[in-house]
Design a protein around this motif. Structure first.
Motif, PDB file in Angstrom:
ATOM      1  N   SER A  41      52.900 -58.315  10.183  1.00  0.00           N
ATOM      2  CA  SER A  41      53.057 -57.733   8.850  1.00  0.00           C
ATOM      3  C   SER A  41      51.807 -57.038   8.321  1.00  0.00           C
ATOM      4  N   PRO A  42      50.618 -57.668   8.382  1.00  0.00           N
ATOM      5  CA  PRO A  42      49.454 -56.939   7.853  1.00  0.00           C
ATOM      6  C   PRO A  42      49.099 -55.687   8.653  1.00  0.00           C
ATOM      7  N   TYR A  43      49.464 -55.655   9.926  1.00  0.00           N
ATOM      8  CA  TYR A  43      49.253 -54.434  10.710  1.00  0.00           C
ATOM      9  C   TYR A  43      50.141 -53.312  10.171  1.00  0.00           C
ATOM     10  N   ASN A  44      51.400 -53.640   9.840  1.00  0.00           N
ATOM     11  CA  ASN A  44      52.304 -52.656   9.244  1.00  0.00           C
ATOM     12  C   ASN A  44      51.730 -52.110   7.945  1.00  0.00           C
ATOM     13  N   ASN A  45      51.243 -53.015   7.108  1.00  0.00           N
ATOM     14  CA  ASN A  45      50.732 -52.590   5.804  1.00  0.00           C
ATOM     15  C   ASN A  45      49.413 -51.845   5.909  1.00  0.00           C
ATOM     16  N   ARG A  46      48.552 -52.258   6.846  1.00  0.00           N
ATOM     17  CA  ARG A  46      47.304 -51.513   7.022  1.00  0.00           C
ATOM     18  C   ARG A  46      47.603 -50.126   7.587  1.00  0.00           C
ATOM     19  N   ALA A  47      48.626 -50.023   8.436  1.00  0.00           N
ATOM     20  CA  ALA A  47      49.023 -48.709   8.954  1.00  0.00           C
ATOM     21  C   ALA A  47      49.419 -47.786   7.810  1.00  0.00           C
ATOM     22  N   GLN A  48      50.137 -48.324   6.842  1.00  0.00           N
ATOM     23  CA  GLN A  48      50.539 -47.533   5.673  1.00  0.00           C
ATOM     24  C   GLN A  48      49.298 -47.061   4.903  1.00  0.00           C
ATOM     25  N   ALA A  49      48.341 -47.960   4.728  1.00  0.00           N
ATOM     26  CA  ALA A  49      47.108 -47.583   4.021  1.00  0.00           C
ATOM     27  C   ALA A  49      46.334 -46.520   4.809  1.00  0.00           C
ATOM     28  N   TYR A  50      46.264 -46.706   6.126  1.00  0.00           N
ATOM     29  CA  TYR A  50      45.607 -45.691   6.959  1.00  0.00           C
ATOM     30  C   TYR A  50      46.310 -44.341   6.835  1.00  0.00           C
ATOM     31  N   ALA A  70      46.638 -45.512  12.096  1.00  0.00           N
ATOM     32  CA  ALA A  70      47.952 -46.003  11.676  1.00  0.00           C
ATOM     33  C   ALA A  70      48.836 -46.240  12.899  1.00  0.00           C
ATOM     34  N   LEU A  71      48.859 -45.288  13.817  1.00  0.00           N
ATOM     35  CA  LEU A  71      49.669 -45.448  15.036  1.00  0.00           C
ATOM     36  C   LEU A  71      49.216 -46.650  15.853  1.00  0.00           C
ATOM     37  N   ASN A  72      47.909 -46.862  15.958  1.00  0.00           N
ATOM     38  CA  ASN A  72      47.397 -48.024  16.694  1.00  0.00           C
ATOM     39  C   ASN A  72      47.886 -49.328  16.069  1.00  0.00           C
ATOM     40  N   ASP A  73      47.834 -49.412  14.737  1.00  0.00           N
ATOM     41  CA  ASP A  73      48.293 -50.621  14.058  1.00  0.00           C
ATOM     42  C   ASP A  73      49.796 -50.820  14.240  1.00  0.00           C
ATOM     43  N   LEU A  74      50.560 -49.747  14.203  1.00  0.00           N
ATOM     44  CA  LEU A  74      52.008 -49.863  14.376  1.00  0.00           C
ATOM     45  C   LEU A  74      52.352 -50.296  15.800  1.00  0.00           C
ATOM     46  N   ASN A  75      51.620 -49.793  16.772  1.00  0.00           N
ATOM     47  CA  ASN A  75      51.828 -50.230  18.157  1.00  0.00           C
ATOM     48  C   ASN A  75      51.553 -51.729  18.290  1.00  0.00           C
ATOM     49  N   THR A  76      50.507 -52.196  17.631  1.00  0.00           N
ATOM     50  CA  THR A  76      50.177 -53.625  17.662  1.00  0.00           C
ATOM     51  C   THR A  76      51.269 -54.442  16.975  1.00  0.00           C
ATOM     52  N   ALA A  77      51.740 -53.966  15.820  1.00  0.00           N
ATOM     53  CA  ALA A  77      52.803 -54.678  15.100  1.00  0.00           C
ATOM     54  C   ALA A  77      54.063 -54.788  15.961  1.00  0.00           C
ATOM     55  N   ASP A  90      54.198 -54.742  19.270  1.00  0.00           N
ATOM     56  CA  ASP A  90      53.914 -55.698  20.344  1.00  0.00           C
ATOM     57  C   ASP A  90      54.008 -57.135  19.841  1.00  0.00           C
ATOM     58  N   LEU A  91      53.397 -57.412  18.696  1.00  0.00           N
ATOM     59  CA  LEU A  91      53.387 -58.774  18.154  1.00  0.00           C
ATOM     60  C   LEU A  91      54.774 -59.248  17.731  1.00  0.00           C
ATOM     61  N   SER A  92      55.613 -58.328  17.290  1.00  0.00           N
ATOM     62  CA  SER A  92      56.947 -58.700  16.814  1.00  0.00           C
ATOM     63  C   SER A  92      57.936 -58.907  17.959  1.00  0.00           C
ATOM     64  N   SER A  93      57.528 -58.604  19.165  1.00  0.00           N
ATOM     65  CA  SER A  93      58.403 -58.714  20.338  1.00  0.00           C
ATOM     66  C   SER A  93      59.697 -57.910  20.158  1.00  0.00           C
ATOM     67  N   ASP A  94      59.576 -56.765  19.508  1.00  0.00           N
ATOM     68  CA  ASP A  94      60.723 -55.863  19.305  1.00  0.00           C
ATOM     69  C   ASP A  94      61.886 -56.511  18.567  1.00  0.00           C
ATOM     70  N   SER A  95      61.602 -57.414  17.642  1.00  0.00           N
ATOM     71  CA  SER A  95      62.695 -58.029  16.892  1.00  0.00           C
ATOM     72  C   SER A  95      62.272 -58.322  15.455  1.00  0.00           C
ATOM     73  N   GLY A  96      63.266 -58.400  14.586  1.00  0.00           N
ATOM     74  CA  GLY A  96      63.029 -58.764  13.195  1.00  0.00           C
ATOM     75  C   GLY A  96      62.627 -57.599  12.318  1.00  0.00           C
ATOM     76  N   ALA A 144      59.780 -57.009  10.828  1.00  0.00           N
ATOM     77  CA  ALA A 144      58.464 -56.425  11.102  1.00  0.00           C
ATOM     78  C   ALA A 144      58.576 -55.310  12.136  1.00  0.00           C
ATOM     79  N   ALA A 145      59.358 -55.546  13.180  1.00  0.00           N
ATOM     80  CA  ALA A 145      59.540 -54.515  14.209  1.00  0.00           C
ATOM     81  C   ALA A 145      60.294 -53.321  13.637  1.00  0.00           C
TER      82      ALA A 145
END
Length: 178
Positions: A77-86, A95-102, A104-110, A112-113
């Motif tokens: 979640s904070p990666y998603n929000n920091r991407a928005q701020a970026y 922003a793209l780097n943070d979204l890629n991390t989000a 990966d961390l979400s395992s493509d579900s939910g 957050a993904a």
């Protein structure tokens, strides 16, 4: 007052080209991240970062969201929000780097993904990478993001034309015209 089921039925009538899931009033999203270490601190820092971003204080927002990530690096979640701020600050690559991390961390579900795929799709549109954008909107739509579903329809010229025709017909019916 319309019930959620009524709204789902109306949505199917007014947006026939959008995929529709059956309404389940008992469905709840399980908080998959509730037991992560330092999650409470992370979420408080994240809320502060969001408030700072909403107030236009982007450097401080990014700093606060970075602190949230440091507190709980496994929470997407904070990666998603920091991407928005970026993105708001004009740093598309960060922003793209943070979204890629989000993603990966979400395992493509939910949620957050779904949010990360939607945001990344919008950034790809900004970069005029239409096929990547469409693929991410599809992934987000598959995860239940209604905005992504609408974007997919808008990106399909035939679906947009059919929606326009159906909208015109429905408008005429409502006005009593032939």
């Amino acid at each position: 007052m319309a019930t959620p089921n009524d709204r789902a039925v109306l949505n199917m009538i007014l947006n026939p080209l959008l995929p529709n899931e059956p309404f389940d009033p008992n469905a709840e999203e399980i908080d998959a991240y509730a037991n992560l270490p330092n999650i409470t601190e992370c979420r408080e820092l994240e809320k502060s970062g969001i408030t700072l971003a909403e107030n236009g204080t982007l450097d401080k927002a990014i700093e606060k969201l970075t602190n949230a990530i440091s507190a709980c690096p496994s929470n997407p979640s904070p990666y998603n929000n920091r991407a928005q701020a970026y993105r708001l600050a004009g740093n598309i690559e960060a922003a793209l780097n943070d979204l890629n991390t989000a993603i990966d961390l979400s395992s493509d579900s939910g949620k957050a993904a779904a949010q990360a795929y939607t945001q990344r799709a919008l950034l790809y549109l900004l970069k005029e990478e239409r096929e990547k954008s469409k693929a991410d909107f599809q992934k987000a739509a598959d995860l239940g993001n209604s905005f992504a579903k609408m974007q997919l329809v808008a990106m399909n010229p035939y679906a947009a034309m059919c929606n326009k025709m159906l909208s015109d017909v429905m408008g005429k019916l409502q006005r009593g015209e032939q």
